[in-house]
Design an enzyme around this catalytic site. Structure first.
Site: not given
Ligand SMILES: *Cc1c(COP(=O)(O)O)cnc(C)c1O
Length: 410
Positions: A151, A236, A265
């Protein structure tokens, strides 16, 4: 009939507010039917005055809880000064934010953005340009290896390499240049690497997939493969980073360094959308003026909030809380395995609780928890994602765990 939403003196009850969402918003989420109007620390209050323990923390955007006084103070002070300049001009928070963020993460260059998806998009662009300019990959042939069940966000390019059909179907045509290798399997990554591979993009722990921790040695093996093949490793850490797992970055548990990290986040303290790509100057340095940008990326308000977040993280206090409370959380959840719980995964104050067959679905469990004053959310059908704010007390944590035990116990 729903009363007009334009009146300022009309008060709306919970069912009217739910009806407004239903009628006027795109239905791209399926939220629990709880309408929050206030929050503080680890607690949220709904429009009827009911209190709920926050066991989700905005998918880890609220690592420091709701309304942390230091974050509110920094935001309020900056609101009075200047909030937006665009990157057409310098402002006095930008350089300091980048300096402090790179110092915190042990990197040397930062590219501030807003949402997590934008940070991932930015990292992919940087990796592609690095492949052409530095590695010498033939134009338009750069490839990125990603993991199954990943994700990384919801943009058209990012859903192009999602393996979740709900996220992907109906949104093509897709961006080419991505190869999927099963998560946790380094040999699958090895097979996917070609002379045109620019980067391997991976979550050190997969959050949305259900808080999936890869086998020991996986990240080290990816680091080795990237080094041997002149490929960038991009971690990520948007959900796993910034103290959630008991370290600043989840990849630290494996003792590796990435070439690029995506952060988001919690970087915005639950107040502003703040994201960034941080990494090595040789890599991020490929970007030249005009090649990438964002009107709001690195704005004064975001930088001020981000700096206050960095200050909280620099003490190590939250990493330590996550470690200690996480040990307690995993100890107690572990006792439920075989008693309504199939498996508990995760690290620090972060757990995926996979409910055993015959138990409630994740959605039913979330509803039952809400009725007991605990708000968390399922991921996939059978997994509860537990990620309370790191400011939660041990007694509050126990209260939430007790509720989970009640709901899933068989
Ligand atoms: C939430 C998330 C994203 C995307 O972040 P948004 O601010 O919702 O666009 C990307 N990578 C990971 C691992 C995430 O948990």
């Amino acid at each position: 009939m729903i009363p007009a939403a334009t009146s300022t003196d009309q008060t709306y009850d919970a069912s009217q507010l739910l009806a407004l969402d239903e009628q006027y918003s795109a239905h791209n989420y399926s939220p629990l039917p709880v309408v929050i109007s206030e929050a503080s620390g680890a607690w949220m209050t709904d429009v009827d005055g009911r209190h709920y323990l926050d066991f989700l923390a905005g998918y880890s955007a609220l690592n420091f809880g709701h309304g942390h006084p230091d974050l509110i103070a920094a935001t309020t002070a900056q609101l009075q000064r200047v909030t937006l300049t665009s990157r057409a001009f310098h402002h006095d928070q930008f350089g300091l934010f980048c300096k402090e963020l790179t110092e915190l993460t042990g990197t040397d260059t930062a590219l501030p953005m807003n949402s997590g998806a934008e940070a991932v998009e930015s990292a992919v662009k940087v990796a592609r340009k690095w492949a052409y300019q530095v590695k010498g990959v033939p134009m338009d042939r750069a490839e990125v290896v990603v993991a199954g069940s990943n994700f990384h966000g919801r943009t058209t390019t990012i859903v192009s390499f999602s393996t979740d059909e709900t996220a992907r179907a109906d949104f093509g045509p897709f961006t080419p240049g991505f190869h999927v290798a099963e998560y946790g399997d380094a040999s699958a990554v090895e097979s996917a690497i070609t002379p045109n591979t620019a980067a391997v993009l991976v979550e050190p722990i997969q959050g949305e997939a259900g808080v999936v921790v890869p086998p020991k040695g996986y990240l080290r093996e990816l680091r080795r493969l990237c080094d041997e093949n002149n490929v960038l490793l991009i971690c990520d850490e948007i959900q796993s980073g910034l103290a959630r797992t008991g370290e600043l970055l989840a990849s630290e548990h494996d003792g590796i360094r990435a070439d690029l990290y995506t952060l988001g986040k919690a970087l915005g303290g639950g107040i502003m959308p703040v994201s960034a790509v941080v990494g090595r100057q040789e890599v991020l340095g490929v970007l030249k003026p005009g090649e990438h940008g964002s009107t709001f990326g690195g704005n004064p308000l975001s930088c001020a909030v981000g700096r206050a977040v960095i200050k909280l993280l620099a003490t190590g206090e939250f990493q330590e809380r996550s470690r200690q409370l996480g040990e307690h959380l995993h100890g107690r959840l572990g006792e439920l395995v075989g008693h309504g719980v199939h498996e508990v995964r995760g690290r620090g104050l972060w757990a995926g609780v996979q409910i055993a067959e015959g138990g409630p679905s994740g959605k039913e469990a979330s509803k039952a928890l809400a009725a007991r004053g605990v708000l968390c959310k399922e991921t996939h059908d059978t997994t509860l994602r537990v990620a309370p704010p790191l400011v939660i007390s041990r007694a509050e944590l126990d209260r939430g765990i007790d509720a989970i035990a009640e709901v899933v116990r068989r």
